[in-house]
Design a protein around this motif. Structure first.
Motif, PDB file in Angstrom:
ATOM      1  N   SER A  71       0.939  -1.154   0.023  1.00  0.00           N
ATOM      2  CA  SER A  71       0.062   0.068   0.191  1.00  0.00           C
ATOM      3  C   SER A  71       0.814   1.455   0.108  1.00  0.00           C
ATOM      4  CB  SER A  71      -0.846  -0.119   1.130  1.00  0.00           C
ATOM      5  OG  SER A  71      -1.838   0.768   1.001  1.00  0.00           O
ATOM      6  N   GLY A  72       0.642   2.316  -0.896  1.00  0.00           N
ATOM      7  CA  GLY A  72       1.322   3.457  -0.737  1.00  0.00           C
ATOM      8  C   GLY A  72       2.624   3.357  -1.661  1.00  0.00           C
ATOM      9  N   SER A  73       2.795   2.376  -2.479  1.00  0.00           N
ATOM     10  CA  SER A  73       3.972   2.323  -3.213  1.00  0.00           C
ATOM     11  C   SER A  73       3.591   2.943  -4.667  1.00  0.00           C
ATOM     12  CB  SER A  73       4.376   0.873  -3.496  1.00  0.00           C
ATOM     13  OG  SER A  73       3.158   0.328  -4.108  1.00  0.00           O
ATOM     14  N   GLY A  74       2.277   3.264  -4.923  1.00  0.00           N
ATOM     15  CA  GLY A  74       2.058   4.132  -5.941  1.00  0.00           C
ATOM     16  C   GLY A  74       1.541   3.285  -7.331  1.00  0.00           C
ATOM     17  N   LYS A  75       0.800   2.116  -6.866  1.00  0.00           N
ATOM     18  CA  LYS A  75       0.145   1.428  -7.822  1.00  0.00           C
ATOM     19  C   LYS A  75      -0.817   2.220  -8.684  1.00  0.00           C
ATOM     20  CE  LYS A  75      -1.317  -1.594  -4.921  1.00  0.00           C
ATOM     21  NZ  LYS A  75      -0.601  -1.125  -3.653  1.00  0.00           N
ATOM     22  N   SER A  76      -1.777   2.798  -7.859  1.00  0.00           N
ATOM     23  CA  SER A  76      -2.770   3.350  -8.305  1.00  0.00           C
ATOM     24  C   SER A  76      -2.420   4.538  -9.347  1.00  0.00           C
ATOM     25  CB  SER A  76      -3.778   4.052  -7.566  1.00  0.00           C
ATOM     26  OG  SER A  76      -4.287   2.890  -6.842  1.00  0.00           O
ATOM     27  N   THR A  77      -1.469   5.360  -8.947  1.00  0.00           N
ATOM     28  CA  THR A  77      -0.645   6.603  -9.584  1.00  0.00           C
ATOM     29  C   THR A  77      -0.082   5.953 -10.581  1.00  0.00           C
ATOM     30  OG1 THR A  77      -0.089   7.523  -7.429  1.00  0.00           O
ATOM     31  CG2 THR A  77       0.614   8.286  -9.347  1.00  0.00           C
ATOM     32  N   LEU A  78       0.345   4.592 -10.874  1.00  0.00           N
ATOM     33  CA  LEU A  78       1.053   4.022 -11.840  1.00  0.00           C
ATOM     34  C   LEU A  78       0.251   3.845 -13.039  1.00  0.00           C
ATOM     35  CD1 LEU A  78       3.901   3.304 -13.200  1.00  0.00           C
ATOM     36  CD2 LEU A  78       3.743   1.126 -11.943  1.00  0.00           C
ATOM     37  N   ARG A  94      -4.608   9.390   2.026  1.00  0.00           N
ATOM     38  CA  ARG A  94      -5.968   8.903   2.951  1.00  0.00           C
ATOM     39  C   ARG A  94      -6.156   7.524   2.658  1.00  0.00           C
ATOM     40  NH1 ARG A  94      -9.733  11.538   1.251  1.00  0.00           N
ATOM     41  NH2 ARG A  94     -11.198  10.046   1.571  1.00  0.00           N
ATOM     42  N   ARG A  95      -6.052   6.843   3.694  1.00  0.00           N
ATOM     43  CA  ARG A  95      -6.151   5.254   3.274  1.00  0.00           C
ATOM     44  C   ARG A  95      -7.486   4.711   4.074  1.00  0.00           C
ATOM     45  NH1 ARG A  95      -2.842   3.362  -0.199  1.00  0.00           N
ATOM     46  NH2 ARG A  95      -1.974   5.129  -0.705  1.00  0.00           N
ATOM     47  N   PRO A  96      -8.416   4.072   3.399  1.00  0.00           N
ATOM     48  CA  PRO A  96      -7.840   3.152   2.245  1.00  0.00           C
ATOM     49  C   PRO A  96      -8.043   3.973   1.256  1.00  0.00           C
ATOM     50  CG  PRO A  96      -9.828   2.044   2.857  1.00  0.00           C
ATOM     51  CD  PRO A  96      -9.509   3.263   3.978  1.00  0.00           C
ATOM     52  N   CYS A 204      11.159   6.924  -7.783  1.00  0.00           N
ATOM     53  CA  CYS A 204      12.660   7.119  -7.968  1.00  0.00           C
ATOM     54  C   CYS A 204      12.896   8.688  -8.095  1.00  0.00           C
ATOM     55  CB  CYS A 204      12.988   6.523  -9.125  1.00  0.00           C
ATOM     56  SG  CYS A 204      12.490   7.406 -10.668  1.00  0.00           S
ATOM     57  N   ASP A 205      11.912   9.525  -8.026  1.00  0.00           N
ATOM     58  CA  ASP A 205      12.555  11.020  -7.953  1.00  0.00           C
ATOM     59  C   ASP A 205      12.671  11.394  -6.712  1.00  0.00           C
ATOM     60  OD1 ASP A 205       9.576  12.006  -6.703  1.00  0.00           O
ATOM     61  OD2 ASP A 205       9.223  10.295  -7.950  1.00  0.00           O
ATOM     62  N   ARG A 206      12.544  10.751  -5.651  1.00  0.00           N
ATOM     63  CA  ARG A 206      12.900  10.813  -4.418  1.00  0.00           C
ATOM     64  C   ARG A 206      14.161  10.693  -4.163  1.00  0.00           C
ATOM     65  NH1 ARG A 206      10.560  14.320  -2.556  1.00  0.00           N
ATOM     66  NH2 ARG A 206      11.196  13.849  -0.448  1.00  0.00           N
TER      67      ARG A 206
HETATM   68  N1  LIG Z   1       7.018  11.182  -4.969  1.00  0.00           N
HETATM   69  C1  LIG Z   1       6.205  10.522  -5.579  1.00  0.00           C
HETATM   70  N2  LIG Z   1       5.075  10.073  -5.121  1.00  0.00           N
HETATM   71  C2  LIG Z   1       4.327   9.184  -5.355  1.00  0.00           C
HETATM   72  C3  LIG Z   1       4.765   8.594  -6.786  1.00  0.00           C
HETATM   73  N3  LIG Z   1       3.788   7.650  -7.333  1.00  0.00           N
HETATM   74  C4  LIG Z   1       2.934   7.782  -6.227  1.00  0.00           C
HETATM   75  N4  LIG Z   1       3.257   8.468  -5.206  1.00  0.00           N
HETATM   76  C5  LIG Z   1       2.207   9.092  -4.125  1.00  0.00           C
HETATM   77  O1  LIG Z   1       2.464   8.082  -3.236  1.00  0.00           O
HETATM   78  C6  LIG Z   1       1.119   8.140  -2.576  1.00  0.00           C
HETATM   79  C7  LIG Z   1       0.505   6.812  -2.776  1.00  0.00           C
HETATM   80  O2  LIG Z   1       0.103   6.607  -4.061  1.00  0.00           O
HETATM   81  P1  LIG Z   1      -1.069   5.472  -4.472  1.00  0.00           P
HETATM   82  O3  LIG Z   1      -0.957   5.481  -6.002  1.00  0.00           O
HETATM   83  O4  LIG Z   1      -2.344   5.598  -3.810  1.00  0.00           O
HETATM   84  O5  LIG Z   1      -0.302   4.099  -4.046  1.00  0.00           O
HETATM   85  P2  LIG Z   1      -1.115   2.955  -3.986  1.00  0.00           P
HETATM   86  O6  LIG Z   1      -1.593   2.333  -2.580  1.00  0.00           O
HETATM   87  O7  LIG Z   1      -0.059   1.624  -4.424  1.00  0.00           O
HETATM   88  O8  LIG Z   1      -1.989   2.632  -4.912  1.00  0.00           O
HETATM   89  C8  LIG Z   1       0.218   9.041  -3.185  1.00  0.00           C
HETATM   90  O9  LIG Z   1       0.192  10.160  -2.411  1.00  0.00           O
HETATM   91  C9  LIG Z   1       0.898   9.330  -4.558  1.00  0.00           C
HETATM   92  O10 LIG Z   1       0.864  10.702  -5.008  1.00  0.00           O
HETATM   93  C10 LIG Z   1       6.195   8.992  -7.437  1.00  0.00           C
HETATM   94  O11 LIG Z   1       6.473   8.378  -8.422  1.00  0.00           O
HETATM   95  N5  LIG Z   1       6.744   9.890  -6.529  1.00  0.00           N
END
Ligand SMILES: Nc1nc2c(ncn2[C@@H]2O[C@H](COP(=O)(O)OP(=O)(O)O)[C@@H](O)[C@H]2O)c(=O)[nH]1
Ligand SMILES: [Mg+2]
Length: 586
Positions: A71-78, A94-96, A204-206
């Motif tokens: 969770s939070g790794s950025g799956k949805s964003t990806l 905000r979770r979930p 990876c931008d971090r």
């Molecule tokens: N800095 C940064 N933050 C990201 C990146 N991808 C996702 N996030 C942030 O990580 C948080 C969790 O992302 P989310 O897609 O909800 O994660 P999920 O739980 O795996 O679906 C969100 O606040 C995103 O904006 C990224 O590539 N870089």
């Protein structure tokens, strides 16, 4: 078109072959109820069969590419970045956030199988024109794992993965080597061949750019290979958020650099995976991988038991032989009537083989033996099986009934024999059982009733060996004592007197003289006396060549030899399963 159909048919055939192999493995495991790992392995096999069912169902459908990760790794964003639509799957702090499986596809019916198996409540379909490039691929985002809804979400994630063809494992680049995350994914990753695995280190931008390429990525790659023992088709670093239409960076957390491999990931999905006909090969890869994984798991588990089970099998065989030896010696010591029985059987053999006057007398004598003293011995001896079995059950109930044991002890040598057998086994069994338990056999093997050869089976085996040995020895002795020369020598005196008396009678008859009754009485007694004399002599010879104790001893030593040579312990689940587990390890 024909080619496509042919290759599809071939693929279906191979899928069926994989299925049959796994079914065979399940059946083997089913027969190994005493070996504890079999339960878990069987579950895995059944799970694999279910996955294969799904796979066969969607053989003609689009390739299912699923994003998994903590969770939070950025799956949805990806997913949003890949789809080119920031709002497709809800993302954020905000979770979930993601509560459903989100399916990104061109047409709603592309997601039909997922909806059917996961339930409509658990799936959100995002059929979108933005997916126009995804002719042959369906992209899936999975729900959060470490939220308050984990209980509800985990089964959905597992089901979704069981219906996927390619896994994209997303890691949080800021902390990629989190053991719990790799461990959580490990059992799921095993369902896929390396070809169908992609690892994406997100955010990876971090990270510091040079550190990212020089240290973090190579180390991570090594780490993944070790943790999952697999070589993913690609390990890439991405910044999903940078690829959103509107990344909306916080002022204090802007990207540290612009370098990433998002384009490579996108190409992999939109070009490579999206090729038509690609899915059949991917699916076959997964099916083969599944089979290999199961076979290796079973082999690996079985190999772990090898030293313990080999020792147990060796000791079981030795214990059985030693117990058999003791049982037989008791049998031999006690049962004198056995010898008498064997003697009668020998005379029966000879009566069948001998001709002439001595042969008739032999037959008569055998009758007398059988009817007289011999009969009891013959019955008792003729059916050692019944005696053995009676004694076995008596001794078996040792713990429950002292009375039965007393009865067995009071009985003849056979009772003692079986008692000796069982107590010899009982002495060695605890050590054997401990070895079996070290080989992960159920602790129920400690029960002496589990010992191979304990009970009826050994009675049957013993009687089998016994009867064979007896028949062979009797036949041998019978043959030796019925040679043509021997028969001639012992019949000759009687035959000579008979012929002589006959000659005199005939000559006198033709000479016109009638012989007196004294002559015939005399001749009769001469024949009888000589016949008896010959018969006594023959008895002496029989006794010398195959005295009853000598023959008994021979039978026993043959029985003992055969018993020692016998490697198998029939009808013993422990014995059979220990062998079967060993065989799985090779
Ligand atoms: N800095 C940064 N933050 C990201 C990146 N991808 C996702 N996030 C942030 O990580 C948080 C969790 O992302 P989310 O897609 O909800 O994660 P999920 O739980 O795996 O679906 C969100 O606040 C995103 O904006 C990224 O590539 N870089
Ligand atoms: Mg999410």
């Amino acid at each position: 078109m024909m080619d496509a159909q042919m290759s599809r048919l071939r693929a279906m055939g191979e899928l069926e072959a994989v299925r049959t192999d796994i079914q065979g493995l399940t059946q083997t495991l089913e027969g190994l109820g005493l070996w504890q790992p079999s339960a878990g392995l069987k579950r895995s096999c059944n799970e694999a069969l279910r996955i294969l069912d799904r796979l066969a169902e969607r053989f003609d459908r689009k390739l299912v590419v699923t994003l998994v990760g903590p969770s939070g790794s950025g799956k949805s964003t990806l997913l949003n970045a890949l789809a080119g639509d920031d709002q497709l799957s809800p993302a954020g702090h905000r979770r979930p956030t993601t509560e459903h499986v989100v399916v990104f596809c061109r047409r709603a019916d592309d997601a039909q199988q997922l909806v059917t198996h996961l339930g409509p409540d658990n799936v959100r379909i995002r059929a979108s024109g933005a997916a126009e490039k995804l002719e042959n691929v369906v992209l899936i985002d999975t729900p959060d794992t470490d939220s308050t809804h984990q209980e509800r979400h985990l089964p959905i994630i597992h089901k979704a993965i069981a219906m996927s063809d390619v896994l994209v494992c997303v890691f949080d680049g800021e902390n990629p080597k989190r053991r719990d995350h790799t461990d959580l994914l490990a059992p799921l990753v095993r369902l896929f061949s390396g070809e169908n695995l992609v690892v994406a280190v997100n955010k990876c931008d971090r990270l510091d750019e040079s550190e990212l390429t020089a240290t973090i990525m190579p180390e991570f790659q090594r780490y993944i290979r070790e943790a999952w023992s697999v070589e993913p088709t690609a390990v890439v670093y991405v910044s999903a958020r940078s690829r959103l239409r509107q990344p909306q960076w916080d002022e204090d957390a802007r990207p540290r650099h612009a370098r990433d491999q998002f384009d490579r990931l996108q190409r992999l999905i939109v070009e490579t995976f999206n090729q038509s006909g690609f899915s059949v090969d991917r699916r076959l890869d997964n099916a083969r991988n599944l089979r290999q994984y199961l076979q290796e798991s079973v082999r690996g588990a079985a190999q772990m038991e090898q030293p313990h089970l080999e020792a147990a099998i060796r000791d079981m065989a030795a214990a059985k032989n030693e117990a058999m030896r003791q049982a037989l010696s008791a049998f031999q010591d006690h049962d004198a009537s056995l010898s008498a029985g064997i003697n009668v059987r020998l005379y029966q053999q000879l009566a069948q083989r001998w001709l002439g006057p001595v042969g008739w007398l032999l037959a008569l004598w055998t009758r007398i033996l059988v009817l007289g003293t011999g009969i009891a011995a013959l019955l008792r001896f003729g059916n050692p099986v019944r005696q053995l079995l009676g004694a076995v059950s008596a001794v078996r109930h040792f713990a429950e009934s002292k009375k039965d044991v007393d009865a067995a002890d009071r009985g003849t040598g056979t009772g003692t024999a079986l008692h000796r057998y069982d107590s010899a086994i009982a002495r060695t069994w605890p050590d054997i059982a401990e070895n079996l338990i070290k080989g992960r056999f159920s602790t129920s093997v400690r029960d002496i009733q589990r010992a191979p050869g304990h009970g009826d089976a050994i009675g049957q085996q013993l009687s089998h060996i016994w009867n064979d040995a007896l028949e062979e020895e009797l036949a041998r002795a019978g043959r030796k004592l019925s040679g043509g020369l021997l028969q001639l020598i012992f019949n000759l005196p009687v035959l000579a007197i008979l012929s002589y008396a006959g000659w005199l009678t005939v000559v006198a008859f033709f000479g016109g003289t009638i012989l007196g009754s004294d002559f015939f009485l005399h001749a009769f007694w001469a024949v009888v006396l000589v016949l008896f004399l010959c018969f006594f002599l023959l008895q002496g010879v029989i006794r010398l060549a195959a005295g009853k104790h000598r023959l008994t001893r021979r039978v026993f030593s043959r029985v003992r030899e055969t018993a020692a040579r016998q490697r198998d312990l029939p009808d013993s689940p422990v014995w059979e399963q220990a062998h079967a587990v060993l065989a799985l390890g090779v």
